[in-house]
Design a protein around this motif. Structure first.
Motif, short mmCIF file in Angstrom:
data_model
loop_
_atom_site.label_atom_id
_atom_site.label_comp_id
_atom_site.label_asym_id
_atom_site.label_seq_id
_atom_site.Cartn_x
_atom_site.Cartn_y
_atom_site.Cartn_z
N MET A 1 -80.82 38.41 82.64
CA MET A 1 -79.91 38.19 81.50
C MET A 1 -80.44 37.02 80.65
O MET A 1 -80.89 36.02 81.18
CB MET A 1 -78.53 37.83 82.05
CG MET A 1 -77.51 37.51 80.99
SD MET A 1 -75.89 38.01 81.58
CE MET A 1 -74.89 37.56 80.19
N MET A 22 -58.99 28.63 75.97
CA MET A 22 -59.09 29.12 77.35
C MET A 22 -58.82 27.98 78.34
O MET A 22 -58.09 28.15 79.32
CB MET A 22 -60.49 29.69 77.56
CG MET A 22 -60.68 30.37 78.87
SD MET A 22 -62.13 31.43 78.76
CE MET A 22 -61.82 32.53 80.11
N SER A 23 -59.38 26.82 78.04
CA SER A 23 -59.16 25.65 78.91
C SER A 23 -57.69 25.29 78.93
O SER A 23 -57.10 25.02 79.98
CB SER A 23 -59.96 24.44 78.40
OG SER A 23 -61.32 24.72 78.43
N GLY A 49 -71.42 28.68 84.73
CA GLY A 49 -70.75 29.24 83.55
C GLY A 49 -69.67 28.27 83.10
O GLY A 49 -68.56 28.66 82.75
N ALA A 50 -70.03 26.99 83.08
CA ALA A 50 -69.02 25.92 82.88
C ALA A 50 -68.45 25.89 81.47
O ALA A 50 -67.45 25.20 81.22
CB ALA A 50 -69.64 24.57 83.24
N GLY A 51 -69.04 26.60 80.52
CA GLY A 51 -68.46 26.71 79.17
C GLY A 51 -68.41 25.37 78.46
O GLY A 51 -69.44 24.77 78.18
N ASP A 73 -74.76 26.18 82.89
CA ASP A 73 -74.45 27.30 82.00
C ASP A 73 -75.76 27.81 81.41
O ASP A 73 -76.75 27.06 81.34
CB ASP A 73 -73.52 26.84 80.86
CG ASP A 73 -72.74 28.00 80.24
OD1 ASP A 73 -71.53 28.12 80.52
OD2 ASP A 73 -73.34 28.80 79.49
N LEU A 92 -79.10 27.03 83.19
CA LEU A 92 -79.68 28.02 84.11
C LEU A 92 -79.01 29.37 83.96
O LEU A 92 -77.89 29.48 83.44
CB LEU A 92 -79.59 27.54 85.57
CG LEU A 92 -78.25 27.22 86.22
CD1 LEU A 92 -77.46 28.47 86.58
CD2 LEU A 92 -78.49 26.41 87.49
N ASP A 93 -79.74 30.38 84.41
CA ASP A 93 -79.21 31.74 84.48
C ASP A 93 -78.81 31.98 85.92
O ASP A 93 -79.67 31.98 86.82
CB ASP A 93 -80.29 32.73 84.03
CG ASP A 93 -79.79 34.16 84.05
OD1 ASP A 93 -78.75 34.44 84.67
OD2 ASP A 93 -80.46 35.02 83.44
N VAL A 94 -77.52 32.18 86.15
CA VAL A 94 -77.01 32.30 87.52
C VAL A 94 -77.56 33.53 88.24
O VAL A 94 -77.55 33.60 89.47
CB VAL A 94 -75.46 32.30 87.50
CG1 VAL A 94 -74.91 33.58 86.91
CG2 VAL A 94 -74.88 32.06 88.88
N VAL A 95 -78.10 34.47 87.48
CA VAL A 95 -78.65 35.69 88.10
C VAL A 95 -79.96 35.40 88.82
O VAL A 95 -80.25 35.98 89.85
CB VAL A 95 -78.86 36.79 87.02
CG1 VAL A 95 -79.49 38.04 87.63
CG2 VAL A 95 -77.55 37.12 86.34
N ALA A 110 -64.35 33.08 84.98
CA ALA A 110 -64.52 33.97 83.83
C ALA A 110 -65.98 34.17 83.45
O ALA A 110 -66.33 34.08 82.28
CB ALA A 110 -63.70 33.45 82.64
N ILE A 115 -71.35 39.89 83.95
CA ILE A 115 -72.71 39.97 84.49
C ILE A 115 -72.88 41.24 85.33
O ILE A 115 -72.22 41.41 86.36
CB ILE A 115 -72.99 38.73 85.37
CG1 ILE A 115 -72.93 37.48 84.48
CG2 ILE A 115 -74.31 38.82 86.09
CD1 ILE A 115 -73.20 36.18 85.21
#
Ligand SMILES: C[S@@+](CC[C@H](N)C(=O)[O-])C[C@H]1O[C@@H](n2cnc3c(N)ncnc32)[C@H](O)[C@@H]1O
Length: 258
Positions: A1, A22-23, A49-51, A73, A92-95, A110, A115
């Motif tokens: 991704m 959202m927060s 994905g800490a946004g 993120d 980083l890409d968590v994938v 979220a 993903i």
């Protein structure tokens, strides 16, 4: 991704406001569930994905100078403005990127629904937890949204969910987290859902109208929502006399056996 694959990119001019709403909507609930795990001084935490980082910032304050938080993120532009001596920002890409290990707490909110490799990502996140440590995953399950008295809003959500499924988003992943964590050997699994009933025109409703505004073009292009239905439903999201369920947010927590 890659950053360009993510459908609600931080480069969209509405995204900073949308994440702030959202927060506002979710942080009290998320903080409560994290506190229930016993979060305290000295914990080493990872949020992926800490946004905009509101949860990471709160974690950093709670774990104190002897603890540490990594806020990660794929796009860190809203994280770079956070400043805490015990808080690191990582792009980083968590994938596929290394996540580190031996965390007391790994959390994500979220992100998995976006993903396609979400089941593998859950295993990667669990692998980063130290024995005896915790994972907390908060993801949507949209089962409540179709239960509305407004046929227009019901048809609108149906079209929205069909568009989402068509582009690989799993808006029902909330129910799939616990079975996945169980299969990979996590223990003490606990699942709670919270569903907000929003009033038209409220901050929660505005979170949704901003989300829809960012996605308007591709959703209409699929043809399941006509411009007339779009306007009719969105007028209700702005109408203070309209109340309706939004999606359920499912918080799943688990512990790695010591
Ligand atoms: C819907 S936002 C949620 C932000 C925050 N967790 C919250 O709940 O307020 C999803 C976040 O995940 C990030 N993201 C998407 N794909 C990612 C990936 N592959 N690796 C790391 N972060 C990713 C996005 O950049 C975005 O900040």
């Amino acid at each position: 991704m890659s950053m360009t694959d993510y459908i609600l990119p931080h480069s969209d001019p509405l995204e900073d406001d949308r994440l702030m709403l959202m927060s506002k909507m979710l942080d009290p609930y998320t903080r409560f569930r994290i506190s229930q795990l016993g979060l305290g001084a000295g914990w080493k935490c990872l949020e992926v994905g800490a946004g905009n980082g509101t949860i990471s910032q709160w974690l950093a304050d709670r774990v104190g100078p002897t603890g540490h938080v990594t806020a990660a993120d794929i796009d860190t532009r809203f994280l770079d403005r956070l400043a805490r001596p015990n808080l690191d920002i990582r792009q980083l890409d968590v994938v596929k990127d290394p996540l580190g290990d031996a965390y007391d707490l790994v959390c994500a909110r979220a992100i998995l629904h976006h993903i396609p490799e979400r089941l593998d990502v859950m295993a990667r996140l669990a692998a980063a937890v130290k024995p005896g440590g915790f994972i907390l995953l908060e993801e949507p399950d949209f089962h409540p949204v179709l239960d509305t008295d407004s046929p227009a809003v019901r048809d609108f959500w149906r079209g929205f969910l069909a568009w989402a499924a068509n582009c690989g988003i799993d808006y029902f992943v909330g129910r799939r987290v616990a079975p996945t964590l169980s299969k990979i050997g996590m223990a003490d699994i606990d699942v709670h859902g919270e569903t907000i009933m929003f009033q038209g025109g409220s901050a929660s409703a505005r979170y949704w109208t901003l989300t829809f505004a960012e996605l308007r073009e591709p959703i209409l292009a699929l043809g399941l929502i006509t411009p007339t239905l779009w306007n009719e439903a969105l007028a209700l999201f702005d109408n203070p006399e309209f109340w309706s369920w939004q999606n359920c947010f499912v918080v799943t927590t688990a512990r790695k056996p010591a």
